[in-house]
Design a protein around this motif. Structure first.
Motif, PDB file in Angstrom:
ATOM      1  N   THR A  47       0.840  -1.192   0.000  1.00  0.00           N
ATOM      2  CA  THR A  47       0.000   0.000   0.000  1.00  0.00           C
ATOM      3  C   THR A  47       0.879   1.247   0.000  1.00  0.00           C
ATOM      4  OG1 THR A  47      -1.691  -1.192   1.237  1.00  0.00           O
ATOM      5  CG2 THR A  47      -1.841   1.196   1.252  1.00  0.00           C
ATOM      6  N   TYR A  48       0.475   2.247  -0.747  1.00  0.00           N
ATOM      7  CA  TYR A  48       1.244   3.491  -0.816  1.00  0.00           C
ATOM      8  C   TYR A  48       1.343   4.140   0.558  1.00  0.00           C
ATOM      9  CZ  TYR A  48       2.574   8.280  -1.623  1.00  0.00           C
ATOM     10  OH  TYR A  48       3.215   9.491  -1.551  1.00  0.00           O
ATOM     11  N   ARG A  49       2.522   4.592   0.868  1.00  0.00           N
ATOM     12  CA  ARG A  49       2.797   5.296   2.110  1.00  0.00           C
ATOM     13  C   ARG A  49       3.629   6.525   1.746  1.00  0.00           C
ATOM     14  NH1 ARG A  49       6.144   2.281   6.847  1.00  0.00           N
ATOM     15  NH2 ARG A  49       7.867   3.212   5.756  1.00  0.00           N
ATOM     16  N   PRO A  50       3.161   7.740   2.075  1.00  0.00           N
ATOM     17  CA  PRO A  50       3.942   8.927   1.716  1.00  0.00           C
ATOM     18  C   PRO A  50       5.321   8.884   2.355  1.00  0.00           C
ATOM     19  CG  PRO A  50       1.834   9.527   2.716  1.00  0.00           C
ATOM     20  CD  PRO A  50       1.973   8.055   2.832  1.00  0.00           C
ATOM     21  N   GLY A  51       6.282   9.406   1.641  1.00  0.00           N
ATOM     22  CA  GLY A  51       7.641   9.481   2.160  1.00  0.00           C
ATOM     23  C   GLY A  51       7.860  10.753   2.956  1.00  0.00           C
ATOM     24  N   LEU A  52       8.969  10.804   3.651  1.00  0.00           N
ATOM     25  CA  LEU A  52       9.307  11.961   4.469  1.00  0.00           C
ATOM     26  C   LEU A  52       9.372  13.239   3.627  1.00  0.00           C
ATOM     27  CD1 LEU A  52      10.010  12.960   7.296  1.00  0.00           C
ATOM     28  CD2 LEU A  52      12.398  12.358   6.836  1.00  0.00           C
ATOM     29  N   GLY A  53       9.865  13.127   2.413  1.00  0.00           N
ATOM     30  CA  GLY A  53       9.968  14.297   1.531  1.00  0.00           C
ATOM     31  C   GLY A  53       8.616  14.919   1.221  1.00  0.00           C
ATOM     32  N   GLU A  54       7.610  14.076   0.983  1.00  0.00           N
ATOM     33  CA  GLU A  54       6.266  14.600   0.717  1.00  0.00           C
ATOM     34  C   GLU A  54       5.724  15.350   1.931  1.00  0.00           C
ATOM     35  OE1 GLU A  54       6.922  11.628  -2.361  1.00  0.00           O
ATOM     36  OE2 GLU A  54       7.088  11.424  -0.209  1.00  0.00           O
ATOM     37  N   PHE A  55       5.948  14.788   3.113  1.00  0.00           N
ATOM     38  CA  PHE A  55       5.487  15.469   4.321  1.00  0.00           C
ATOM     39  C   PHE A  55       6.224  16.793   4.521  1.00  0.00           C
ATOM     40  CE2 PHE A  55       4.280  11.070   5.723  1.00  0.00           C
ATOM     41  CZ  PHE A  55       2.922  11.304   5.795  1.00  0.00           C
ATOM     42  N   MET A  56       7.530  16.793   4.293  1.00  0.00           N
ATOM     43  CA  MET A  56       8.323  18.017   4.496  1.00  0.00           C
ATOM     44  C   MET A  56       7.930  19.095   3.488  1.00  0.00           C
ATOM     45  SD  MET A  56      10.203  17.819   7.140  1.00  0.00           S
ATOM     46  CE  MET A  56       9.296  16.648   8.114  1.00  0.00           C
ATOM     47  N   MET A  57       7.599  18.690   2.281  1.00  0.00           N
ATOM     48  CA  MET A  57       7.151  19.670   1.285  1.00  0.00           C
ATOM     49  C   MET A  57       5.847  20.319   1.742  1.00  0.00           C
ATOM     50  SD  MET A  57       6.797  19.277  -2.847  1.00  0.00           S
ATOM     51  CE  MET A  57       5.953  17.727  -2.693  1.00  0.00           C
ATOM     52  N   GLY A  58       4.960  19.512   2.302  1.00  0.00           N
ATOM     53  CA  GLY A  58       3.721  20.072   2.843  1.00  0.00           C
ATOM     54  C   GLY A  58       3.996  21.046   3.979  1.00  0.00           C
ATOM     55  N   ILE A  59       4.922  20.702   4.862  1.00  0.00           N
ATOM     56  CA  ILE A  59       5.275  21.592   5.968  1.00  0.00           C
ATOM     57  C   ILE A  59       5.845  22.894   5.431  1.00  0.00           C
ATOM     58  CG2 ILE A  59       6.911  21.898   7.883  1.00  0.00           C
ATOM     59  CD1 ILE A  59       6.381  18.940   8.595  1.00  0.00           C
ATOM     60  N   GLN A  60       6.655  22.809   4.386  1.00  0.00           N
ATOM     61  CA  GLN A  60       7.236  24.016   3.799  1.00  0.00           C
ATOM     62  C   GLN A  60       6.142  24.939   3.247  1.00  0.00           C
ATOM     63  OE1 GLN A  60      10.308  23.198   0.949  1.00  0.00           O
ATOM     64  NE2 GLN A  60      10.827  25.351   0.685  1.00  0.00           N
ATOM     65  N   ILE A  61       5.135  24.386   2.650  1.00  0.00           N
ATOM     66  CA  ILE A  61       4.025  25.202   2.146  1.00  0.00           C
ATOM     67  C   ILE A  61       3.288  25.859   3.313  1.00  0.00           C
ATOM     68  CG2 ILE A  61       1.757  25.091   1.030  1.00  0.00           C
ATOM     69  CD1 ILE A  61       3.014  22.914  -0.825  1.00  0.00           C
ATOM     70  N   HIS A  62       3.006  25.091   4.367  1.00  0.00           N
ATOM     71  CA  HIS A  62       2.322  25.662   5.540  1.00  0.00           C
ATOM     72  C   HIS A  62       3.175  26.751   6.179  1.00  0.00           C
ATOM     73  CE1 HIS A  62      -0.856  22.796   5.164  1.00  0.00           C
ATOM     74  NE2 HIS A  62      -0.046  21.760   5.360  1.00  0.00           N
ATOM     75  N   HIS A  63       4.476  26.548   6.205  1.00  0.00           N
ATOM     76  CA  HIS A  63       5.418  27.534   6.748  1.00  0.00           C
ATOM     77  C   HIS A  63       5.259  28.864   6.004  1.00  0.00           C
ATOM     78  CE1 HIS A  63       9.538  29.379   6.686  1.00  0.00           C
ATOM     79  NE2 HIS A  63       9.522  29.067   7.978  1.00  0.00           N
ATOM     80  N   ALA A  64       5.244  28.800   4.688  1.00  0.00           N
ATOM     81  CA  ALA A  64       5.105  30.017   3.885  1.00  0.00           C
ATOM     82  C   ALA A  64       3.737  30.663   4.098  1.00  0.00           C
ATOM     83  CB  ALA A  64       5.317  29.695   2.399  1.00  0.00           C
ATOM     84  N   LYS A  65       2.707  29.851   4.169  1.00  0.00           N
ATOM     85  CA  LYS A  65       1.367  30.400   4.366  1.00  0.00           C
ATOM     86  C   LYS A  65       1.231  31.065   5.739  1.00  0.00           C
ATOM     87  CE  LYS A  65      -2.149  28.126   2.559  1.00  0.00           C
ATOM     88  NZ  LYS A  65      -3.089  27.042   2.176  1.00  0.00           N
ATOM     89  N   ILE A  66       1.893  30.501   6.742  1.00  0.00           N
ATOM     90  CA  ILE A  66       1.897  31.138   8.066  1.00  0.00           C
ATOM     91  C   ILE A  66       2.487  32.538   7.965  1.00  0.00           C
ATOM     92  CG2 ILE A  66       2.977  31.104  10.361  1.00  0.00           C
ATOM     93  CD1 ILE A  66       2.810  28.009  10.198  1.00  0.00           C
ATOM     94  N   TRP A  67       3.565  32.676   7.242  1.00  0.00           N
ATOM     95  CA  TRP A  67       4.235  33.967   7.118  1.00  0.00           C
ATOM     96  C   TRP A  67       3.288  35.020   6.532  1.00  0.00           C
ATOM     97  CZ3 TRP A  67       7.837  36.824   8.950  1.00  0.00           C
ATOM     98  CH2 TRP A  67       8.268  37.953   8.260  1.00  0.00           C
TER      99      TRP A  67
END
Length: 168
Positions: A47-67
């Motif tokens: 079964t597909y399981r997201p990798g750490l990179g996918e999660f970190m990319m999402g965090i980076q987007i949230h980081h920018a949106k917070i700003w």
């Protein structure tokens, strides 16, 4: 509370298998059930399981949106995005538990707590300090996990042109 779908699925398979096993009792049925369980376990492992990179990319987007939310004093959106980062970090722990980098995640929580306080206080000055602390914490985590080549900074342009960051 988030439910871990693969574990729930395995429990259901186990319970059904146990029920069938006890109801049938014969060796031939046991072998058939074992084949089914093995087959389901194999499918589950694939079964597909997201990798750490996918999660970190999402965090980076949230980081920018917070700003951009904080700079526009859109405290509700900033608060939402901090929550999204926390949720993503929990997903990282759940799905990337076998990655050594996960041990360094606690570096981020004090910065998120500081940012939470600034957002709740609706303080632009405290927000900026909290955001810088978050950014520096991300980079500290990257240093600790030998990902120092991945440097996070205060964004210069909004991550999306189709979202309004000003308060309406």
């Amino acid at each position: 509370m988030k439910l871990n779908t693969p574990i729930i699925f395995l429990l259901i398979v186990f319970i059904c298998g146990l029920s069938l096993f006890s109801a049938c009792g014969s060796g031939n049925n046991n072998a058939q059930l074992q084949v089914q369980v093995d087959s389901l376990n194999k499918k589950l492992a694939q079964t597909y399981r997201p990798g750490l990179g996918e999660f970190m990319m999402g965090i980076q987007i949230h980081h920018a949106k917070i700003w951009y939310a904080g700079k526009n004093q859109n405290w509700a959106l900033a608060n939402f995005e901090v929550g999204e980062i926390r949720e993503t970090l929990e997903d990282v722990k759940q799905y990337c538990y076998d990655r050594p980098e996960v041990k360094s995640l606690p570096i981020i929580y004090p910065a998120l707590d500081s940012l939470d306080k600034a957002i709740k206080a609706k303080s632009p000055q405290a927000f900026e300090k909290g955001f810088i602390l978050l950014t520096n914490s991300c980079n500290e985590c990257h240093q600790t996990t030998n990902h120092q080549f991945n440097v996070i900074k205060t964004p210069e342009t909004p991550p999306f042109t189709n979202q309004e960051f000003k308060v309406k």
